[in-house]
Design a protein around this motif. Structure first.
Motif, PDB file in Angstrom:
ATOM      1  N   VAL A  35       0.852  -1.193   0.000  1.00 40.45           N
ATOM      2  CA  VAL A  35       0.000   0.000   0.000  1.00 40.45           C
ATOM      3  C   VAL A  35       0.887   1.241   0.000  1.00 40.45           C
ATOM      4  O   VAL A  35       1.726   1.402   0.882  1.00 40.45           O
ATOM      5  CB  VAL A  35      -0.928   0.042   1.230  1.00 40.45           C
ATOM      6  N   LEU A  36       0.720   2.078  -1.009  1.00 41.55           N
ATOM      7  CA  LEU A  36       1.428   3.356  -1.074  1.00 41.55           C
ATOM      8  C   LEU A  36       0.427   4.461  -0.797  1.00 41.55           C
ATOM      9  O   LEU A  36      -0.548   4.629  -1.545  1.00 41.55           O
ATOM     10  CB  LEU A  36       2.057   3.565  -2.455  1.00 41.55           C
ATOM     11  N   VAL A  37       0.656   5.206   0.277  1.00 43.52           N
ATOM     12  CA  VAL A  37      -0.220   6.321   0.624  1.00 43.52           C
ATOM     13  C   VAL A  37       0.482   7.632   0.261  1.00 43.52           C
ATOM     14  O   VAL A  37       1.423   8.053   0.939  1.00 43.52           O
ATOM     15  CB  VAL A  37      -0.588   6.316   2.121  1.00 43.52           C
ATOM     16  N   THR A  52      -2.099  -1.493  -3.692  1.00 35.60           N
ATOM     17  CA  THR A  52      -3.065  -0.392  -3.603  1.00 35.60           C
ATOM     18  C   THR A  52      -2.334   0.936  -3.564  1.00 35.60           C
ATOM     19  O   THR A  52      -1.355   1.093  -2.835  1.00 35.60           O
ATOM     20  CB  THR A  52      -3.950  -0.521  -2.339  1.00 35.60           C
ATOM     21  N   ILE A  53      -2.831   1.877  -4.341  1.00 40.22           N
ATOM     22  CA  ILE A  53      -2.361   3.256  -4.314  1.00 40.22           C
ATOM     23  C   ILE A  53      -3.438   4.093  -3.646  1.00 40.22           C
ATOM     24  O   ILE A  53      -4.610   4.040  -4.035  1.00 40.22           O
ATOM     25  CB  ILE A  53      -2.114   3.807  -5.735  1.00 40.22           C
ATOM     26  N   VAL A  54      -3.059   4.865  -2.641  1.00 37.94           N
ATOM     27  CA  VAL A  54      -3.986   5.777  -1.967  1.00 37.94           C
ATOM     28  C   VAL A  54      -3.512   7.208  -2.218  1.00 37.94           C
ATOM     29  O   VAL A  54      -2.388   7.567  -1.842  1.00 37.94           O
ATOM     30  CB  VAL A  54      -4.057   5.516  -0.451  1.00 37.94           C
ATOM     31  N   ASP A  55      -4.351   8.003  -2.859  1.00 39.84           N
ATOM     32  CA  ASP A  55      -4.002   9.395  -3.155  1.00 39.84           C
ATOM     33  C   ASP A  55      -4.835  10.322  -2.282  1.00 39.84           C
ATOM     34  O   ASP A  55      -6.069  10.372  -2.407  1.00 39.84           O
ATOM     35  CB  ASP A  55      -4.267   9.703  -4.626  1.00 39.84           C
ATOM     36  N   VAL A  56      -4.167  11.042  -1.390  1.00 37.99           N
ATOM     37  CA  VAL A  56      -4.861  11.991  -0.530  1.00 37.99           C
ATOM     38  C   VAL A  56      -4.953  13.324  -1.283  1.00 37.99           C
ATOM     39  O   VAL A  56      -3.990  14.094  -1.336  1.00 37.99           O
ATOM     40  CB  VAL A  56      -4.156  12.158   0.828  1.00 37.99           C
ATOM     41  N   ALA A  77      -2.995  21.761  -7.879  1.00 40.22           N
ATOM     42  CA  ALA A  77      -2.264  20.529  -7.583  1.00 40.22           C
ATOM     43  C   ALA A  77      -3.205  19.406  -7.182  1.00 40.22           C
ATOM     44  O   ALA A  77      -3.109  18.277  -7.688  1.00 40.22           O
ATOM     45  CB  ALA A  77      -1.242  20.788  -6.476  1.00 40.22           C
ATOM     46  N   LYS A  78      -4.132  19.685  -6.277  1.00 42.44           N
ATOM     47  CA  LYS A  78      -5.037  18.642  -5.810  1.00 42.44           C
ATOM     48  C   LYS A  78      -6.034  18.243  -6.883  1.00 42.44           C
ATOM     49  O   LYS A  78      -6.434  17.069  -6.974  1.00 42.44           O
ATOM     50  CB  LYS A  78      -5.765  19.105  -4.547  1.00 42.44           C
ATOM     51  N   GLY A  79      -6.439  19.192  -7.726  1.00 42.36           N
ATOM     52  CA  GLY A  79      -7.294  18.846  -8.850  1.00 42.36           C
ATOM     53  C   GLY A  79      -6.604  17.906  -9.817  1.00 42.36           C
ATOM     54  O   GLY A  79      -7.188  16.926 -10.303  1.00 42.36           O
ATOM     55  N   GLY A  80      -5.324  18.172 -10.072  1.00 36.99           N
ATOM     56  CA  GLY A  80      -4.562  17.298 -10.962  1.00 36.99           C
ATOM     57  C   GLY A  80      -4.370  15.913 -10.380  1.00 36.99           C
ATOM     58  O   GLY A  80      -4.507  14.904 -11.077  1.00 36.99           O
ATOM     59  N   LEU A  81      -4.055  15.843  -9.088  1.00 37.57           N
ATOM     60  CA  LEU A  81      -3.859  14.547  -8.442  1.00 37.57           C
ATOM     61  C   LEU A  81      -5.142  13.741  -8.440  1.00 37.57           C
ATOM     62  O   LEU A  81      -5.137  12.539  -8.739  1.00 37.57           O
ATOM     63  CB  LEU A  81      -3.360  14.750  -7.009  1.00 37.57           C
ATOM     64  N   ALA A  82      -6.255  14.383  -8.110  1.00 31.53           N
ATOM     65  CA  ALA A  82      -7.527  13.664  -8.071  1.00 31.53           C
ATOM     66  C   ALA A  82      -7.907  13.139  -9.454  1.00 31.53           C
ATOM     67  O   ALA A  82      -8.360  11.990  -9.589  1.00 31.53           O
ATOM     68  CB  ALA A  82      -8.631  14.579  -7.531  1.00 31.53           C
ATOM     69  N   ALA A  83      -7.722  13.947 -10.487  1.00 30.84           N
ATOM     70  CA  ALA A  83      -8.058  13.518 -11.844  1.00 30.84           C
ATOM     71  C   ALA A  83      -7.212  12.321 -12.265  1.00 30.84           C
ATOM     72  O   ALA A  83      -7.706  11.344 -12.840  1.00 30.84           O
ATOM     73  CB  ALA A  83      -7.876  14.679 -12.820  1.00 30.84           C
ATOM     74  N   ALA A  84      -5.903  12.403 -11.972  1.00 27.78           N
ATOM     75  CA  ALA A  84      -5.018  11.288 -12.309  1.00 27.78           C
ATOM     76  C   ALA A  84      -5.409  10.029 -11.549  1.00 27.78           C
ATOM     77  O   ALA A  84      -5.439   8.915 -12.110  1.00 27.78           O
ATOM     78  CB  ALA A  84      -3.573  11.670 -11.988  1.00 27.78           C
ATOM     79  N   SER A  85      -5.739  10.181 -10.275  1.00 25.50           N
ATOM     80  CA  SER A  85      -6.088   9.052  -9.418  1.00 25.50           C
ATOM     81  C   SER A  85      -7.362   8.367  -9.893  1.00 25.50           C
ATOM     82  O   SER A  85      -7.431   7.136 -10.007  1.00 25.50           O
ATOM     83  CB  SER A  85      -6.257   9.557  -7.979  1.00 25.50           C
TER      84      SER A  85
END
Length: 256
Positions: A78-80, A128-132, A150-158
């Protein structure tokens, strides 16, 4: 189970580490502040805990520690991706150096680390990948120009990655925290003027969020939105956009 938590020295990251420590996981804790990591490791059990002091805003440090961590504790299950900073001030009052560091840590780092670790997970057909991310990824908040990006980009990628890897044994959990009690949350709140809307904003507990994340990993849920009231953000984006535009307190004026 080997769990990696970035930004583990405080706040949400620390709570996630403690939650997995209670669950008997082997832990790799990654952050800048060694003394806080050592203290946390001693409390969750050093025999199964690996401490990595690294500034993840430096691209050279992002995955340099992965091989050694896996040699010590086995493949990463698990990568958080939790490490991040928040800037709450006007876009023009933010220096480019501040902005670039945020974009590196909050977006570039989790993408690069995922790219590196994901290849190994796909080879093993598990992980499992966990993206906060943040509710700001769904409903961008005035005063958080670079953080929203930044968070918009991370969420979209996730969200997109979940569908890409779901048939290959790898699961992706996207986490959308609203305000959660921490030093970062307090500093962010303090940047706005005090209004009734700011005083009564629902604020959650990092311990509860950590438990919800661990449960989502275990039960392969796609996302966590917390505090629970913020599920409205996902399902009623237009109303949320109006509320944020109307009710977000003004930023405090910076001293001259």
């Amino acid at each position: 189970m080997h769990v990696v938590v970035t930004g583990a020295s405080s706040g949400i990251g620390e709570a996630i580490a403690r939650e997995y420590g209670k669950r008997g996981a082997k832990l790799t804790l990654v952050a800048r502040r060694r003394e806080l990591l050592d203290r946390l490791a001693s409390e969750v059990g050093t025999e199964r805990t690996n401490v990595v002091q690294a500034d993840l805003a430096n691209p050279a440090n992002v995955n340099a520690w992965v091989d050694e961590a896996e040699q010590k504790l086995g493949p990463i299950d698990v990568l958080v991706n939790n490490a991040g900073v928040q800037i709450v001030k006007s876009a023009t009052a933010t220096t480019w150096e501040e902005a670039e560091r945020l974009l590196l840590l909050d977006l570039h780092t989790p993408l690069k680390l995922t790219h590196h670790v994901l290849k190994r997970m796909l080879e093993r057909k598990r992980g499992t990948i966990v993206d906060v991310a943040s509710v700001a990824a769904i409903a961008p908040t005035p005063g958080m120009f670079f953080y929203n990006a930044a968070k918009g980009g991370l969420a979209a990628a996730s969200e997109g990655l979940r569908a890409e890897v779901k048939d290959h044994g790898v699961h992706v959990v996207t986490v959308y925290p609203g305000p959660v009690k921490s030093a970062m949350e307090e500093a962010g709140r303090a940047a706005y003027e005090d209004t009734p809307a700011s005083r009564y904003t629902p604020t959650g507990s990092p311990d509860v969020l950590a438990r919800l994340i661990a449960e989502a990993v275990e039960k392969k849920r796609p996302r966590v939105v917390y505090p629970r009231l913020y599920f409205l953000v996902r399902h009623f984006p237009n109303a949320t956009r109006w509320a944020l535009d109307t009710l977000t307190p003004p930023l405090k004026r910076l001293p001259k």
